[in-house]
Enzyme design. Structure first.
Site, short mmCIF file in Angstrom:
data_model
loop_
_atom_site.label_atom_id
_atom_site.label_comp_id
_atom_site.label_asym_id
_atom_site.label_seq_id
_atom_site.Cartn_x
_atom_site.Cartn_y
_atom_site.Cartn_z
N GLU A 31 0.83 -1.21 0.00
CA GLU A 31 0.00 0.00 0.00
C GLU A 31 0.86 1.26 0.00
OE1 GLU A 31 -3.00 0.33 -0.70
OE2 GLU A 31 -3.64 -1.74 -0.54
N TYR A 114 -5.90 6.10 5.21
CA TYR A 114 -6.11 5.15 4.12
C TYR A 114 -5.32 3.85 4.36
CZ TYR A 114 -5.33 2.62 -0.09
OH TYR A 114 -5.23 1.59 -0.96
N ASP A 132 -9.11 5.93 -0.72
CA ASP A 132 -8.04 6.52 -1.54
C ASP A 132 -8.68 7.18 -2.77
OD1 ASP A 132 -8.81 4.43 -3.14
OD2 ASP A 132 -6.77 3.73 -3.57
N CYS A 186 -13.71 2.02 -13.31
CA CYS A 186 -14.16 3.40 -13.13
C CYS A 186 -12.93 4.32 -13.23
CB CYS A 186 -14.87 3.56 -11.78
SG CYS A 186 -15.81 5.08 -11.66
FE1 SF4 Z 1 -17.92 4.46 -12.60
FE2 SF4 Z 1 -19.34 4.20 -14.80
FE3 SF4 Z 1 -19.43 2.35 -12.87
FE4 SF4 Z 1 -20.53 4.73 -12.50
S1 SF4 Z 1 -21.14 3.20 -14.01
S2 SF4 Z 1 -19.27 3.63 -11.04
S3 SF4 Z 1 -19.12 6.05 -13.60
S4 SF4 Z 1 -17.69 2.88 -14.16
#
Ligand code: SF4
Length: 363
Positions: A31, A114, A132, A186
């Site tokens: 980490e 964290y 984080d 994401c």
């Molecule tokens: Fe992230 Fe898209 Fe999932 Fe929403 S839908 S958490 S913006 S990857």
């Protein structure tokens, strides 16, 4: 959200060296390494580190010189120094076993909320959130929240909320699932892969079309630019290395001698003459750039080949005024390192990589 994330993590977790055996020491080291450094770069460095320093005792006892060499490639060397300090505290106070609560972990040097949350939940199965950048990004998008993620209050509220929803059994899997989603799906900088996301149906930002605007953080100040002239002094058997001051940027690390400012070929020759440094040949090595968090170094480098009797000559140099005196101090305080020692012994930060690679190619 929790079951979808856990199910997704079960089938999509990347195989990482510190995950195979999530013992507290491995979670801690990984980490800290992962702060500011990409997973791919950390993998090999983690394995090398663990091979040589397999436990808290070895880390507490390692010499600073060797520790910094093992940290080479990761940058932010204060993290390595804090690891050693914390290991010494763990030896003295806890008999070599990392404490298992977030509160006690937080008392160790270099461990913030964290890292404490990550160790407590992943290694010890405690209900402790680890917030984080990845987790903040996922959660702000999931909530469709435009709050400023650099604010401590926002992080604290999110940590409390996550601790409420974390599963009581294996909370570490939930922590890792959130981090993993942020790291692989994401994604930041306008690239979330929403169609692969297990919580897309719950995500407010996705439904509102605001995912590219989130998370919100204030714009960073522009970095200042500093010019440096790098002096690669080559002796008949090696190269000169200089130790930086104990405080400030790259504190206490070895560097190729360098001067503030940008010297043209003639200006440098003149300065070397004023300082009384005798050399056999001088050649231009070219420009390079290194970006730190708040500053950019724009560099220009020269290779300066010293004569066989360089040691005696340098010992006789007298400090004069201004930049010539600075240059005299620089060479007098330097040590000579053979090419092999540059590779294996001395820790020279990545800022000098362009010139270190050029050194490797010198016959
Ligand atoms: Fe992230 Fe898209 Fe999932 Fe929403 S839908 S958490 S913006 S990857």
């Amino acid at each position: 959200m929790v079951p979808y994330l856990l199910h997704w993590f079960e089938y999509n977790a990347r195989i990482l060296p510190w995950r195979e055996e999530p013992q507290p020491y491995y979670v801690w080291i990984s980490e800290i390494m992962l702060q500011q450094t990409r997973v791919e770069a950390v993998k090999a460095l983690f394995e090398r580190f663990i091979r040589e320093l397999p436990d808290v005792r070895a880390l507490a006892e390692v010499s600073e010189e060797r520790l910094l060499k093992l940290w080479e490639g990761l940058g932010y060397y204060s993290r390595a120094r804090n690891l050693k300090k914390a290991a010494q505290v763990v030896m003295e106070r806890y008999g070599g076993r990392l404490p298992d609560t977030k509160e006690e972990l937080l008392t160790l040097p270099g461990i913030g909320p964290y890292t404490a949350g990550a160790i407590a939940s992943i290694a010890y199965g405690r209900v402790a959130a680890a917030v984080d950048g990845n987790v903040l990004r996922v959660m702000m998008r999931l909530r469709g929240s435009f709050e400023d993620i650099t604010k401590d209050a926002v992080k604290r509220e999110l940590a409390a909320c996550l601790e409420n929803v974390m599963p009581r059994e294996k909370p570490g899997n939930f922590t890792q699932a959130l981090m993993e989603l942020g790291a692989t799906v994401c994604l930041p900088n306008g690239k979330p892969l929403c169609e692969q996301c297990p919580i897309m149906h719950l995500c407010k930002a996705f439904h509102q079309g605001t995912e590219l605007m989130l998370p919100v953080k204030p714009q960073k100040k522009a970095r200042s630019i500093e010019w440096r002239t790098i002096l690669v002094f080559q002796t008949p058997t090696g190269f000169l290395l200089h130790k930086r001051e104990a405080k400030g940027l790259l504190a206490g690390l070895w560097e190729l001698p360098n001067l503030e400012g940008r010297f043209g070929y003639e200006a440098l020759e003149e300065l070397l003459g004023m300082a009384g440094v005798k050399y056999r040949a001088i050649s231009h090595m070219g420009p390079a750039k290194h970006i730190f968090s708040h500053i950019e170094w724009h560099m220009d480098g020269y290779r300066i080949e010293l004569e066989t009797g360089w040691r005696k000559e340098i010992a006789c140099l007298e400090a004069q005024d201004g930049q010539a005196a600075q240059l005299v101090r620089l060479v007098k305080d330097s040590v000579e390192a053979a090419r092999e020692e540059l590779r294996e012994v001395y820790s020279v930060p990545a800022a000098f990589d362009a010139y270190r690679s050029a050194i490797e190619k010198i016959n």
